[in-house]
Scaffold this motif. Structure first.
Motif, mmCIF file in Angstrom:
data_model
loop_
_atom_site.group_PDB
_atom_site.id
_atom_site.type_symbol
_atom_site.label_atom_id
_atom_site.label_comp_id
_atom_site.label_asym_id
_atom_site.label_seq_id
_atom_site.Cartn_x
_atom_site.Cartn_y
_atom_site.Cartn_z
ATOM 1 N N GLU A 82 13.942 2.476 -2.411
ATOM 2 C CA GLU A 82 14.318 3.735 -1.765
ATOM 3 C C GLU A 82 13.430 4.001 -0.547
ATOM 4 O O GLU A 82 13.911 4.439 0.507
ATOM 5 C CB GLU A 82 14.206 4.883 -2.767
ATOM 6 C CG GLU A 82 14.792 6.187 -2.240
ATOM 7 C CD GLU A 82 14.999 7.194 -3.352
ATOM 8 O OE1 GLU A 82 16.006 7.905 -3.287
ATOM 9 O OE2 GLU A 82 14.161 7.261 -4.271
ATOM 10 N N SER A 87 17.920 3.245 -0.411
ATOM 11 C CA SER A 87 18.754 3.144 -1.612
ATOM 12 C C SER A 87 17.940 2.501 -2.719
ATOM 13 O O SER A 87 17.058 1.677 -2.472
ATOM 14 C CB SER A 87 19.999 2.300 -1.324
ATOM 15 O OG SER A 87 20.650 1.941 -2.539
ATOM 16 N N ASN A 89 19.311 0.633 -4.955
ATOM 17 C CA ASN A 89 20.198 -0.392 -5.506
ATOM 18 C C ASN A 89 19.870 -1.810 -5.045
ATOM 19 O O ASN A 89 19.332 -2.026 -3.960
ATOM 20 C CB ASN A 89 21.652 -0.090 -5.130
ATOM 21 C CG ASN A 89 22.198 1.102 -5.891
ATOM 22 O OD1 ASN A 89 21.456 1.858 -6.507
ATOM 23 N ND2 ASN A 89 23.507 1.262 -5.874
ATOM 24 N N ASN A 136 24.998 -2.582 -6.822
ATOM 25 C CA ASN A 136 26.077 -2.121 -5.954
ATOM 26 C C ASN A 136 27.422 -2.671 -6.408
ATOM 27 O O ASN A 136 27.514 -3.816 -6.857
ATOM 28 C CB ASN A 136 25.820 -2.551 -4.501
ATOM 29 C CG ASN A 136 24.758 -1.707 -3.828
ATOM 30 O OD1 ASN A 136 24.710 -0.491 -3.998
ATOM 31 N ND2 ASN A 136 23.890 -2.344 -3.046
#
Length: 254
Positions: A82, A87, A89, A136
Motif C-alpha cells: 500500500e 494497493s 493486492n 487481483n
C-alpha cells in the motif's frame, strides 16, 4: 495510460526452484516478493539479483508450517504494498515452499506426517485462503507439486500423497475462483538437482544415474528447467490455462 506492473509472491524463494522461479518471473517484467524460512542472507542475494534486472523485490521471513503467523505476514506485505503501490493486492501467488521426507511407511512417525500435512497442505490451503481477498481479479495461483504425485518411489509415500492432494485442491481453486477470472494451476517438477532433500538428486551419483536412466531426455533436471514454466504461468500468454497440472520432468517414467 501507464500499465501497472504486476506483482508475484513466491514462498520459499531463497534457493533452488523458488529462487530460479523468482528471477525468471522478474525477467518477465513483474515485481517479486519472496519468502524464506531461515536463510535471510540467501534471500537478500535473490532480492539484489532481481533489483539488478530493474524490477522491485523484497524478502520476508515466513514459516509456512506456522499457520498462526499468516495474518501478521499478510498485513506486513499489505502495508508495504500500500505504501509503495497504493494497493494491498498482488497478482500471482506461487506456493512453492516445502521440505522433503524420505521414509518407508513402517517408519513414518505421527509427528513427521503432521509436519508434512502442515507444510504441504494446510499451509498452502490457508495461506491461499487468507490471500484471496488480496489477489487481483484476473490473477493466478500456481501450486508446486511433484512427479511423485503421478509415480511412486519407495520412501516418498507421505510427500507424494500431500502433492497429490495439492493437485486436486488446485482443480477446486480453479473452479471456485473462475468467476473472478483467477487461474489456478500446478507445476510438477520431476527430480531436480538442488539442495532439496539434502541434495539427494544432485549429490548421490546412484540416484542421479537412476533418474537419468528413467527420463526420456536422459538426465536429471536443473532449476533452469522449471523456473521458466512458473514464470510463463504469470504472463498473459498463459491466460487460458486453468486447472491444469503441468509436469516438467523431461519425460520421467513415461
Amino acid at each position: 495510460m501507464e500499465t501497472r506492473t504486476k506483482i508475484a509472491l513466491i514462498t520459499g524463494g531463497s534457493r533452488g526452484l523458488g529462487r530460479n522461479s523468482a528471477i525468471k518471473i522478474a525477467q518477465k517484467g513483474l515485481d517479486v516478493i519472496i519468502t524464506y524460512r531461515s536463510n535471510k542472507e540467501e534471500a537478500d542475494k535473490v532480492v539484489e539479483e532481481i533489483q539488478a534486472l530493474g524490477r522491485k523485490a523484497i524478502a520476508y521471513q515466513l514459516d509456512t508450517k506456522d499457520l498462526k503467523s499468516f495474518d501478521a505476514f499478510i498485513k506486513t506485505v499489505g502495508d508495504h504494498l500500500e505504501e509503495n503501490t497504493g494497493s494491498r493486492n498482488i497478482d500471482y501467488l506461487i506456493n512453492n515452499a516445502g521440505t522433503a521426507l524420505y521414509s518407508p511407511i513402517p517408519e513414518v512417525t505421527e509427528e513427521q506426517l503432521d509436519d508434512m500435512v502442515d507444510i504441504h497442505f494446510k499451509g498452502v490451503f490457508f495461506l491461499t485462503q487468507k490471500f484471496l481477498t488480496f489477489i487481483n481479479n484476473d490473477g493466478g495461483i500456481i501450486n508446486v507439486s511433484s512427479g511423485l504425485a503421478r509415480f511412486a518411489m519407495p520412501g516418498s509415500s507421505v510427500y507424494g500423497s500431500m502433492k497429490a492432494a495439492i493437485d486436486m485442491l488446485t482443480k477446486y481453486m480453479a473452479k471456485e475462483l473462475g468467476p473472478r477470472k483467477i487461474k489456478a494451476n500446478v507445476v510438477a517438477p520431476g527430480a531436480i538437482e538442488t539442495d532439496f532433500g539434502g541434495g539427494r538428486t544432485r549429490d548421490d551419483e546412484h540416484v542421479n544415474a537412476m533418474v537419468a536412466n528413467n527420463t526420456a531426455l536422459g538426465r536429471a533436471g536443473v532449476p533452469d528447467d522449471i523456473g521458466g514454466v512458473v514464470a510463463f504461468l504469470c504472463t498473459e500468454d498463459a491466460r487460458w490455462i486453468n486447472g491444469q497440472r503441468i509436469e516438467a520432468s523431461g519425460g520421467m517414467f513415461l
